[in-house]
Design an enzyme around this catalytic site. Structure first.
Site, mmCIF file in Angstrom:
data_model
loop_
_atom_site.group_PDB
_atom_site.id
_atom_site.type_symbol
_atom_site.label_atom_id
_atom_site.label_comp_id
_atom_site.label_asym_id
_atom_site.label_seq_id
_atom_site.Cartn_x
_atom_site.Cartn_y
_atom_site.Cartn_z
ATOM 1 N N LYS A 179 0.788 -1.235 0.000
ATOM 2 C CA LYS A 179 0.000 0.000 0.000
ATOM 3 C C LYS A 179 0.821 1.287 0.000
ATOM 4 O O LYS A 179 0.380 2.304 -0.517
ATOM 5 C CB LYS A 179 -0.945 0.011 1.207
ATOM 6 C CG LYS A 179 -2.108 -0.949 1.063
ATOM 7 C CD LYS A 179 -3.098 -0.800 2.193
ATOM 8 C CE LYS A 179 -4.370 -1.550 1.879
ATOM 9 N NZ LYS A 179 -5.447 -1.324 2.839
ATOM 10 N N ASN A 203 -5.085 2.080 -1.705
ATOM 11 C CA ASN A 203 -5.570 0.710 -1.921
ATOM 12 C C ASN A 203 -6.170 0.533 -3.301
ATOM 13 O O ASN A 203 -6.615 -0.548 -3.652
ATOM 14 C CB ASN A 203 -6.591 0.308 -0.837
ATOM 15 C CG ASN A 203 -7.949 0.946 -1.061
ATOM 16 O OD1 ASN A 203 -8.039 2.031 -1.627
ATOM 17 N ND2 ASN A 203 -8.998 0.281 -0.632
ATOM 18 N N ASP A 223 -10.614 2.828 1.680
ATOM 19 C CA ASP A 223 -10.957 2.227 2.983
ATOM 20 C C ASP A 223 -11.708 3.219 3.876
ATOM 21 O O ASP A 223 -12.696 2.876 4.517
ATOM 22 C CB ASP A 223 -9.692 1.758 3.720
ATOM 23 C CG ASP A 223 -9.045 0.562 3.047
ATOM 24 O OD1 ASP A 223 -9.748 -0.409 2.739
ATOM 25 O OD2 ASP A 223 -7.814 0.616 2.833
ATOM 26 N N GLY A 234 -5.865 3.067 17.726
ATOM 27 C CA GLY A 234 -4.939 2.498 16.757
ATOM 28 C C GLY A 234 -4.469 3.525 15.752
ATOM 29 O O GLY A 234 -5.140 4.545 15.527
ATOM 30 N N GLY A 236 -2.584 2.151 12.804
ATOM 31 C CA GLY A 236 -2.068 1.317 11.722
ATOM 32 C C GLY A 236 -2.756 1.676 10.413
ATOM 33 O O GLY A 236 -3.319 2.762 10.275
ATOM 34 N N ALA A 267 -5.561 0.516 8.720
ATOM 35 C CA ALA A 267 -7.004 0.751 8.705
ATOM 36 C C ALA A 267 -7.343 2.022 9.484
ATOM 37 O O ALA A 267 -8.155 2.837 9.050
ATOM 38 C CB ALA A 267 -7.738 -0.450 9.292
ATOM 39 N N GLY A 283 -16.814 -4.215 10.768
ATOM 40 C CA GLY A 283 -15.963 -3.919 9.615
ATOM 41 C C GLY A 283 -16.395 -4.539 8.301
ATOM 42 O O GLY A 283 -15.824 -4.227 7.253
HETATM 43 P P1 NDP Z 1 -1.849 -2.729 11.152
HETATM 44 O O1 NDP Z 1 -0.856 -3.760 11.542
HETATM 45 O O2 NDP Z 1 -1.474 -1.697 10.159
HETATM 46 O O3 NDP Z 1 -2.366 -1.961 12.442
HETATM 47 C C1 NDP Z 1 -2.711 -2.618 13.620
HETATM 48 C C2 NDP Z 1 -2.999 -1.606 14.691
HETATM 49 O O4 NDP Z 1 -3.363 -2.314 15.887
HETATM 50 C C3 NDP Z 1 -1.801 -0.744 15.075
HETATM 51 O O5 NDP Z 1 -2.261 0.543 15.421
HETATM 52 C C4 NDP Z 1 -1.247 -1.466 16.289
HETATM 53 O O6 NDP Z 1 -0.515 -0.630 17.154
HETATM 54 C C5 NDP Z 1 -2.534 -1.876 16.958
HETATM 55 N N1 NDP Z 1 -2.367 -2.970 17.909
HETATM 56 C C6 NDP Z 1 -2.000 -4.248 17.661
HETATM 57 N N2 NDP Z 1 -1.965 -4.943 18.800
HETATM 58 C C7 NDP Z 1 -2.312 -4.088 19.795
HETATM 59 C C8 NDP Z 1 -2.476 -4.200 21.203
HETATM 60 N N3 NDP Z 1 -2.276 -5.361 21.823
HETATM 61 N N4 NDP Z 1 -2.878 -3.113 21.902
HETATM 62 C C9 NDP Z 1 -3.106 -1.953 21.284
HETATM 63 N N5 NDP Z 1 -2.963 -1.780 19.958
HETATM 64 C C10 NDP Z 1 -2.577 -2.832 19.220
HETATM 65 O O7 NDP Z 1 -3.128 -3.549 10.652
HETATM 66 P P2 NDP Z 1 -4.362 -3.056 9.790
HETATM 67 O O8 NDP Z 1 -4.658 -1.658 10.119
HETATM 68 O O9 NDP Z 1 -4.155 -3.434 8.403
HETATM 69 O O10 NDP Z 1 -5.528 -4.012 10.347
HETATM 70 C C11 NDP Z 1 -6.091 -3.826 11.635
HETATM 71 C C12 NDP Z 1 -7.438 -4.542 11.680
HETATM 72 O O11 NDP Z 1 -8.317 -3.936 10.740
HETATM 73 C C13 NDP Z 1 -7.379 -6.012 11.292
HETATM 74 O O12 NDP Z 1 -8.247 -6.730 12.135
HETATM 75 C C14 NDP Z 1 -7.909 -6.032 9.871
HETATM 76 O O13 NDP Z 1 -8.539 -7.244 9.555
HETATM 77 C C15 NDP Z 1 -8.910 -4.907 9.912
HETATM 78 N N6 NDP Z 1 -9.138 -4.269 8.615
HETATM 79 C C16 NDP Z 1 -10.432 -4.070 8.236
HETATM 80 C C17 NDP Z 1 -10.717 -3.451 7.064
HETATM 81 C C18 NDP Z 1 -12.147 -3.291 6.668
HETATM 82 O O14 NDP Z 1 -12.429 -2.880 5.543
HETATM 83 N N7 NDP Z 1 -13.089 -3.568 7.533
HETATM 84 C C19 NDP Z 1 -9.669 -2.937 6.170
HETATM 85 C C20 NDP Z 1 -8.331 -3.176 6.674
HETATM 86 C C21 NDP Z 1 -8.105 -3.811 7.862
HETATM 87 P P3 NDP Z 1 1.033 -0.234 16.809
HETATM 88 O O15 NDP Z 1 0.977 0.742 15.696
HETATM 89 O O16 NDP Z 1 1.462 0.405 18.053
HETATM 90 O O17 NDP Z 1 1.720 -1.497 16.458
#
Ligand code: NDP
Length: 289
Positions: A72, A93, A108, A132, A134, A136, A256
């Site tokens: 991405k 995306n 997204d 978060g 990340g 999404a 989601g």
């Molecule tokens: P990323 O890896 O980019 O981001 C994950 C996020 O979760 C980060 O902010 C990370 O924090 C945080 N995180 C992970 N573990 C913990 C924890 N234990 N405590 C607190 N924060 C935590 O993943 P994505 O953004 O791609 O995906 C995240 C979710 O979104 C997934 O479940 C995915 O399936 C879903 N998704 C849904 C979409 C939809 O259209 N509905 C589209 C894309 C994703 P840190 O940055 O500090 O690591």
């Protein structure tokens, strides 16, 4: 298209892995329903092979493609033009190929905004608590700020929170009227205060996703209040522990699944100019998920 000829156009997904994706089914079904002559395929392409794959698709005249992890960010740099949302987040995306000119978009966040609106919830001019930072979460952050959410408090944990997210937040504060601030999860009272006057709480983290469905990002359920709409980006399971407990506390909730559907619909519109027949797609591919 079920009937492939010499005229059939190519749409596809690039990323790794891609075999689990619902996008091929969603887009092929939509093309069949509307009689559009495209075929959508999934190609497993690692990040370092993205430049070659993209040059191939450009040369072959593919109409467009989706990009999933890990491509991405690099895809954004390979495009000729970049939408405002993709420019701010540095990610995309969706690519539209207009006679060899590649434009990058992020759908997204568009999918998220539509999923919220379809739930009958209006968040324009309101306050959001977003958990978060990340992929999404940042897509949601950027689109919500561009679309007119008044204030967004972003909570995150780890060190990278001070890197990319900080840049995005600075750009949003400069270019939009939304007031965006970054917070650490470490002080639960700051989180509680933010949720207390928010119209929407969004889980943008992967906490609660299968197989660890016993986890939740909000362990203190007294933070929920009845005027709060709770949205989870997770679509597997459809009802996370967060959403179940929010419902029990009297909150309206959204998952989601429809964000995923509507991001696809937004990409489809960019490529074909047509509205995806979302009701048919919902019934066929999203009802049992
Ligand atoms: P990323 O890896 O980019 O981001 C994950 C996020 O979760 C980060 O902010 C990370 O924090 C945080 N995180 C992970 N573990 C913990 C924890 N234990 N405590 C607190 N924060 C935590 O993943 P994505 O953004 O791609 O995906 C995240 C979710 O979104 C997934 O479940 C995915 O399936 C879903 N998704 C849904 C979409 C939809 O259209 N509905 C589209 C894309 C994703 P840190 O940055 O500090 O690591």
């Amino acid at each position: 298209s079920k009937h492939i000829t010499g005229h059939t156009g190519l749409l596809c997904l690039l990323g790794s892995p891609v075999a689990h994706s619902v996008s091929p089914e969603m887009h092929n079904e939509a093309c069949d329903q509307l009689g559009l002559d495209y075929s959508y395929l999934a190609f497993d392409v690692p990040e370092d092979k993205m430049p070659q794959a993209v040059e191939g698709l450009r040369t072959m005249g593919a109409r467009g493609w989706n990009i999933t992890m890990p491509g991405k960010n690099i895809m954004c740099r390979l495009a000729d033009k970049v939408s405002p949302a993709s420019e701010i987040s540095g990610a995309c995306n969706t690519i539209v190929n207009d006679n060899g000119v590649l434009t990058a978009y992020t759908t997204d966040g568009v999918g998220f905004m539509r999923a919220v609106a379809e739930n009958g919830v209006d968040i324009i001019g309101k306050k959001m608590t977003l958990l978060g930072a990340g992929g999404a979460a940042t897509a949601i952050l950027v689109q919500a700020a561009l679309d007119g959410v008044a204030e967004i408090n972003v909570f995150n944990v780890r060190d990278n929170f001070f890197g990319r997210a900080e840049e995005i937040v600075a750009k949003l504060n400069e270019r939009t009227s939304c007031k965006v601030t970054l917070h650490d999860f470490s002080d639960p009272e700051v989180l509680r205060a933010s949720i207390a006057d928010s119209a929407i709480l969004v889980n943008g983290t992967s906490v609660g996703m299968a197989p660890k469905t016993e986890n939740t990002i909000i362990t203190d359920t007294t933070m929920f209040h009845k005027d709060l709409f709770v949205f989870d980006v997770i679509y597997n399971p459809q009802e996370t522990r967060l959403l179940r407990e929010a419902k029990e506390a009297g909150c309206k909730t959204g998952n989601g699944m429809y964000m995923l559907l509507y991001q696809g619909a937004a990409s489809f519109k960019l490529w074909t100019g047509e509205d995806m027949p979302v009701e048919i797609i919902k019934e066929k591919y999203f009802s049992g998920k």
